[in-house]
Design a protein around this motif. Structure first.
Motif, PDB file in Angstrom:
ATOM      1  N   SER A  56       0.832  -1.213   0.000  1.00 29.78           N
ATOM      2  CA  SER A  56       0.000   0.000   0.000  1.00 29.78           C
ATOM      3  C   SER A  56       0.863   1.258   0.000  1.00 29.78           C
ATOM      4  O   SER A  56       0.523   2.245  -0.658  1.00 29.78           O
ATOM      5  CB  SER A  56      -0.928   0.013   1.210  1.00 29.78           C
ATOM      6  OG  SER A  56      -1.852  -1.047   1.130  1.00 29.78           O
ATOM      7  N   ALA A  57       1.972   1.228   0.710  1.00 27.80           N
ATOM      8  CA  ALA A  57       2.871   2.389   0.739  1.00 27.80           C
ATOM      9  C   ALA A  57       3.481   2.638  -0.640  1.00 27.80           C
ATOM     10  O   ALA A  57       3.680   3.794  -1.032  1.00 27.80           O
ATOM     11  CB  ALA A  57       3.972   2.178   1.783  1.00 27.80           C
ATOM     12  N   ILE A  58       3.785   1.591  -1.373  1.00 25.38           N
ATOM     13  CA  ILE A  58       4.295   1.755  -2.743  1.00 25.38           C
ATOM     14  C   ILE A  58       3.239   2.441  -3.597  1.00 25.38           C
ATOM     15  O   ILE A  58       3.528   3.374  -4.349  1.00 25.38           O
ATOM     16  CB  ILE A  58       4.712   0.401  -3.343  1.00 25.38           C
ATOM     17  CG1 ILE A  58       5.936  -0.160  -2.616  1.00 25.38           C
ATOM     18  CG2 ILE A  58       4.989   0.542  -4.846  1.00 25.38           C
ATOM     19  CD1 ILE A  58       6.251  -1.614  -2.950  1.00 25.38           C
ATOM     20  N   GLU A  59       1.970   1.984  -3.490  1.00 23.62           N
ATOM     21  CA  GLU A  59       0.879   2.630  -4.228  1.00 23.62           C
ATOM     22  C   GLU A  59       0.780   4.106  -3.879  1.00 23.62           C
ATOM     23  O   GLU A  59       0.649   4.949  -4.764  1.00 23.62           O
ATOM     24  CB  GLU A  59      -0.458   1.959  -3.907  1.00 23.62           C
ATOM     25  CG  GLU A  59      -0.652   0.629  -4.521  1.00 23.62           C
ATOM     26  CD  GLU A  59      -1.983   0.012  -4.144  1.00 23.62           C
ATOM     27  OE1 GLU A  59      -2.415  -0.883  -4.870  1.00 23.62           O
ATOM     28  OE2 GLU A  59      -2.604   0.434  -3.135  1.00 23.62           O
ATOM     29  N   ASP A  60       0.867   4.402  -2.588  1.00 20.96           N
ATOM     30  CA  ASP A  60       0.763   5.790  -2.137  1.00 20.96           C
ATOM     31  C   ASP A  60       1.884   6.649  -2.712  1.00 20.96           C
ATOM     32  O   ASP A  60       1.677   7.810  -3.052  1.00 20.96           O
ATOM     33  CB  ASP A  60       0.798   5.870  -0.607  1.00 20.96           C
ATOM     34  CG  ASP A  60      -0.441   5.300   0.041  1.00 20.96           C
ATOM     35  OD1 ASP A  60      -1.464   5.122  -0.661  1.00 20.96           O
ATOM     36  OD2 ASP A  60      -0.387   5.017   1.258  1.00 20.96           O
ATOM     37  N   GLN A  61       3.060   6.058  -2.844  1.00 17.08           N
ATOM     38  CA  GLN A  61       4.209   6.788  -3.383  1.00 17.08           C
ATOM     39  C   GLN A  61       3.960   7.233  -4.823  1.00 17.08           C
ATOM     40  O   GLN A  61       4.399   8.307  -5.224  1.00 17.08           O
ATOM     41  CB  GLN A  61       5.448   5.898  -3.312  1.00 17.08           C
ATOM     42  CG  GLN A  61       6.718   6.563  -3.784  1.00 17.08           C
ATOM     43  CD  GLN A  61       7.905   5.618  -3.718  1.00 17.08           C
ATOM     44  OE1 GLN A  61       7.747   4.399  -3.627  1.00 17.08           O
ATOM     45  NE2 GLN A  61       9.092   6.174  -3.786  1.00 17.08           N
ATOM     46  N   TYR A  62       3.240   6.440  -5.583  1.00 20.36           N
ATOM     47  CA  TYR A  62       3.015   6.738  -6.993  1.00 20.36           C
ATOM     48  C   TYR A  62       1.673   7.397  -7.271  1.00 20.36           C
ATOM     49  O   TYR A  62       1.462   7.918  -8.352  1.00 20.36           O
ATOM     50  CB  TYR A  62       3.129   5.456  -7.832  1.00 20.36           C
ATOM     51  CG  TYR A  62       4.560   4.985  -7.935  1.00 20.36           C
ATOM     52  CD1 TYR A  62       5.385   5.445  -8.941  1.00 20.36           C
ATOM     53  CD2 TYR A  62       5.083   4.105  -7.005  1.00 20.36           C
ATOM     54  CE1 TYR A  62       6.701   5.023  -9.038  1.00 20.36           C
ATOM     55  CE2 TYR A  62       6.397   3.681  -7.085  1.00 20.36           C
ATOM     56  CZ  TYR A  62       7.204   4.141  -8.097  1.00 20.36           C
ATOM     57  OH  TYR A  62       8.501   3.731  -8.186  1.00 20.36           O
TER      58      TYR A  62
END
Length: 165
Positions: A143-149
């Motif tokens: 989820s943090a990766i998604e938030d980053q992009y």
């Protein structure tokens, strides 16, 4: 809580989706078919997007997508933030996808597996629950990766691959 399942397919997965829909109905599992509604050629991203959006919004608890291989719908569904689509062609992977990855969409390939095995996979996936624990930390990292992009279509962030350098 009564499980609500969103269904979708392209033409290559239409017959498998219909077998799954019939199975869900026999089991008394609430479901909605987002299409396609026949075996005429269509574009799989359109149906993967509909199902993924319905699951990501919370309107449906889980989704099942079918195409010829299961690959195309899996790739397309995973573009929607909050979706963790897993391509599974065996029951072990289906159970692990739920228990370890909290997969909220199952993808299957009609040209890869038959309806008998597909229904066993669906049954296993629907009955499995997320284990949490160390797996929750890993899902949070996804989820943090998604938030980053999210919202950064003009800029791609490349993580450093060299720890300590």
């Amino acid at each position: 809580m009564k499980l609500r399942v969103a269904l979708g397919s392209d033409h290559g997965g239409f017959h498998l989706k219909m077998a799954i829909k019939d199975y869900l109905n026999r089991q008394g599992i609430a479901n909605h078919d987002f299409g396609t509604y026949n075996a005429e050629s269509v574009d799989y991203p359109d149906y993967a997007h509909k199902v993924a959006a319905a699951v990501a919004s919370g309107e449906y608890d889980r989704g099942i997508l079918c195409c010829g291989t299961g690959i195309g719908v899996c790739i397309a569904a995973n573009k929607v933030p909050g979706i963790r689509a897993a391509l599974c062609h065996d029951t072990f992977s289906a159970r692990a996808a739920r228990e370890h990855n909290d997969a909220n969409i199952l993808t299957l390939g009609e040209r890869v597996i038959g309806p008998g095995l597909a229904l066993e996979i669906v049954d296993t996936w629907l009955k499995a629950e997320f284990s949490g624990g160390r797996h929750a930390r890993r899902v949070q990292k996804i989820s943090a990766i998604e938030d980053q992009y999210r919202g950064r279509e003009d800029r791609v962030v490349v993580p450093c691959c060299h720890d300590g350098e």
